[in-house]
Design a protein around this motif. Sequence first.
Motif, PDB file in Angstrom:
ATOM      1  N   GLY A  14       0.805  -1.221   0.000  1.00 48.55           N
ATOM      2  CA  GLY A  14       0.000   0.000   0.000  1.00 48.55           C
ATOM      3  C   GLY A  14       0.836   1.268   0.000  1.00 48.55           C
ATOM      4  N   LEU A  15       2.115   1.159   0.313  1.00 51.30           N
ATOM      5  CA  LEU A  15       2.969   2.352   0.355  1.00 51.30           C
ATOM      6  C   LEU A  15       3.461   2.706  -1.039  1.00 51.30           C
ATOM      7  CD1 LEU A  15       5.150   1.645   3.533  1.00 51.30           C
ATOM      8  CD2 LEU A  15       3.062   3.000   3.351  1.00 51.30           C
ATOM      9  N   LYS A  16       3.580   4.016  -1.278  1.00 53.31           N
ATOM     10  CA  LYS A  16       4.059   4.507  -2.574  1.00 53.31           C
ATOM     11  C   LYS A  16       5.475   5.057  -2.437  1.00 53.31           C
ATOM     12  CE  LYS A  16       0.596   3.639  -5.198  1.00 53.31           C
ATOM     13  NZ  LYS A  16      -0.726   4.182  -5.006  1.00 53.31           N
ATOM     14  N   CYS A  17       6.107   5.268  -3.593  1.00 58.22           N
ATOM     15  CA  CYS A  17       7.442   5.840  -3.661  1.00 58.22           C
ATOM     16  C   CYS A  17       7.499   7.125  -2.840  1.00 58.22           C
ATOM     17  CB  CYS A  17       7.782   6.138  -5.114  1.00 58.22           C
ATOM     18  SG  CYS A  17       9.320   7.040  -5.353  1.00 58.22           S
ATOM     19  N   PRO A  18       8.492   7.360  -1.995  1.00 56.19           N
ATOM     20  CA  PRO A  18       9.702   6.546  -1.806  1.00 56.19           C
ATOM     21  C   PRO A  18       9.634   5.619  -0.586  1.00 56.19           C
ATOM     22  CG  PRO A  18      10.026   8.643  -0.735  1.00 56.19           C
ATOM     23  CD  PRO A  18       8.581   8.619  -1.234  1.00 56.19           C
ATOM     24  N   MET A  19       8.429   5.427  -0.018  1.00 55.42           N
ATOM     25  CA  MET A  19       8.347   4.782   1.290  1.00 55.42           C
ATOM     26  C   MET A  19       8.825   3.325   1.346  1.00 55.42           C
ATOM     27  SD  MET A  19       7.813   7.348   2.872  1.00 55.42           S
ATOM     28  CE  MET A  19       7.663   6.778   4.542  1.00 55.42           C
ATOM     29  N   VAL A  21      11.323   1.925  -0.061  1.00 55.71           N
ATOM     30  CA  VAL A  21      12.783   1.987   0.056  1.00 55.71           C
ATOM     31  C   VAL A  21      13.198   2.612   1.403  1.00 55.71           C
ATOM     32  CG1 VAL A  21      14.758   3.290  -0.821  1.00 55.71           C
ATOM     33  CG2 VAL A  21      13.405   1.888  -2.373  1.00 55.71           C
ATOM     34  N   VAL A  22      12.501   3.678   1.788  1.00 63.86           N
ATOM     35  CA  VAL A  22      12.826   4.351   3.050  1.00 63.86           C
ATOM     36  C   VAL A  22      12.619   3.393   4.232  1.00 63.86           C
ATOM     37  CG1 VAL A  22      12.102   6.191   4.620  1.00 63.86           C
ATOM     38  CG2 VAL A  22      12.424   6.685   2.196  1.00 63.86           C
ATOM     39  N   LYS A  23      11.481   2.694   4.237  1.00 65.59           N
ATOM     40  CA  LYS A  23      11.187   1.739   5.323  1.00 65.59           C
ATOM     41  C   LYS A  23      12.194   0.587   5.311  1.00 65.59           C
ATOM     42  CE  LYS A  23       7.199   3.446   6.907  1.00 65.59           C
ATOM     43  NZ  LYS A  23       7.114   4.054   8.230  1.00 65.59           N
ATOM     44  N   SER A  25      15.271   0.727   4.339  1.00 67.79           N
ATOM     45  CA  SER A  25      16.553   1.215   4.876  1.00 67.79           C
ATOM     46  C   SER A  25      16.517   1.283   6.404  1.00 67.79           C
ATOM     47  CB  SER A  25      16.891   2.594   4.293  1.00 67.79           C
ATOM     48  OG  SER A  25      16.142   3.605   4.923  1.00 67.79           O
ATOM     49  N   GLN A  26      15.346   1.553   6.958  1.00 68.86           N
ATOM     50  CA  GLN A  26      15.240   1.610   8.422  1.00 68.86           C
ATOM     51  C   GLN A  26      15.193   0.202   9.021  1.00 68.86           C
ATOM     52  OE1 GLN A  26      11.745   4.201   8.580  1.00 68.86           O
ATOM     53  NE2 GLN A  26      13.025   5.874   9.309  1.00 68.86           N
ATOM     54  N   TRP A  53      18.219   0.355  -4.854  1.00 63.72           N
ATOM     55  CA  TRP A  53      18.616   0.630  -3.471  1.00 63.72           C
ATOM     56  C   TRP A  53      19.696  -0.367  -3.019  1.00 63.72           C
ATOM     57  CZ3 TRP A  53      18.301  -2.313   1.012  1.00 63.72           C
ATOM     58  CH2 TRP A  53      18.631  -1.632   2.197  1.00 63.72           C
ATOM     59  N   CYS A  54      19.520  -1.628  -3.378  1.00 61.83           N
ATOM     60  CA  CYS A  54      20.522  -2.643  -3.030  1.00 61.83           C
ATOM     61  C   CYS A  54      21.863  -2.290  -3.679  1.00 61.83           C
ATOM     62  CB  CYS A  54      20.077  -4.038  -3.480  1.00 61.83           C
ATOM     63  SG  CYS A  54      18.753  -4.706  -2.457  1.00 61.83           S
ATOM     64  N   SER A  56      22.916   0.721  -4.517  1.00 62.07           N
ATOM     65  CA  SER A  56      23.479   1.904  -3.850  1.00 62.07           C
ATOM     66  C   SER A  56      24.091   1.565  -2.501  1.00 62.07           C
ATOM     67  CB  SER A  56      22.403   2.954  -3.609  1.00 62.07           C
ATOM     68  OG  SER A  56      21.899   3.433  -4.806  1.00 62.07           O
ATOM     69  N   THR A  57      23.449   0.670  -1.760  1.00 59.60           N
ATOM     70  CA  THR A  57      23.868   0.430  -0.383  1.00 59.60           C
ATOM     71  C   THR A  57      24.796  -0.773  -0.255  1.00 59.60           C
ATOM     72  OG1 THR A  57      21.889  -0.914  -0.025  1.00 59.60           O
ATOM     73  CG2 THR A  57      21.757   1.409   0.593  1.00 59.60           C
TER      74      THR A  57
END
Lengths: 79, 161
Positions: A14-19, A21-23, A25-26, A53-54, A56-57
């Motif tokens: 249900g989450l949209k960009c950028p969430m 990826v942000v979640k 990362s947390q 994201w993978c 980048s990190t």
Amino acid sequence: MADYTPEKTLDARGLKCPMPVVKTSQEIKNISVGGVLEVLATDPGSVADIQAWCKSTGNELVGMEKGDGVFKFWIRRVK
Amino acid sequence: MNEHEHEARKASIVVFSGDMDKVMAAFIIATTAAASGIETTMFFTFWGLQAIKKRVSTGQTLFQRMLSLFFKDIDRIGPSKLNMGGMGRWMFKKMMKQQNVTTLPELRQMAIDLGVKLLACQMSMEVMGIRREDLIDEVTDVVGAATYIAEANQSHITLFI
């Protein structure tokens, strides 16, 4: 079906960009190094974005699956 | 894969615009950069200061007080096109809510939680009569252009929005 046993599952449905990826990362901070985080998402953009994201990190995307409109990602924490 | 990709990196973003859509783009990029392990700084100047201003009226001189009527906060800024006296803002907010897109105030909070540095431009604050206490407490510092340049000089990603 992948045989990775995730330490945790992050429900980013249900989450949209950028969430997603942000979640992710947390949440990866709560996984031990070498452990796997499972991410569930419905945002079609997350397919490209979780991979980016993978990259980048430096974390490793060990598996990906689509079923019932839900994408599943298995990410191994590298460091 | 290039080994440099995992070295410490920085991003710096100038937020000049105070339009809802552009500020949104700035915060989406900033949160994503921070989430990707990139040390991220946002430098708010001119109209962009609205994104880090409290909901207070500002200014001491007549002109500053007049400007204050049009100088909003993150929840009340409108889109760069089709604002139609506030109807556009309302419409976009509704449409984004329908799509479950993260709201602008939530994105800003997320940036703060992820450790994004929020810098305010000292000179534009002076011109417009905005004091430090008119800005949200989370603003890291009030600085000049040289501080931005020092950040940007170390950054692999620099944007002007």
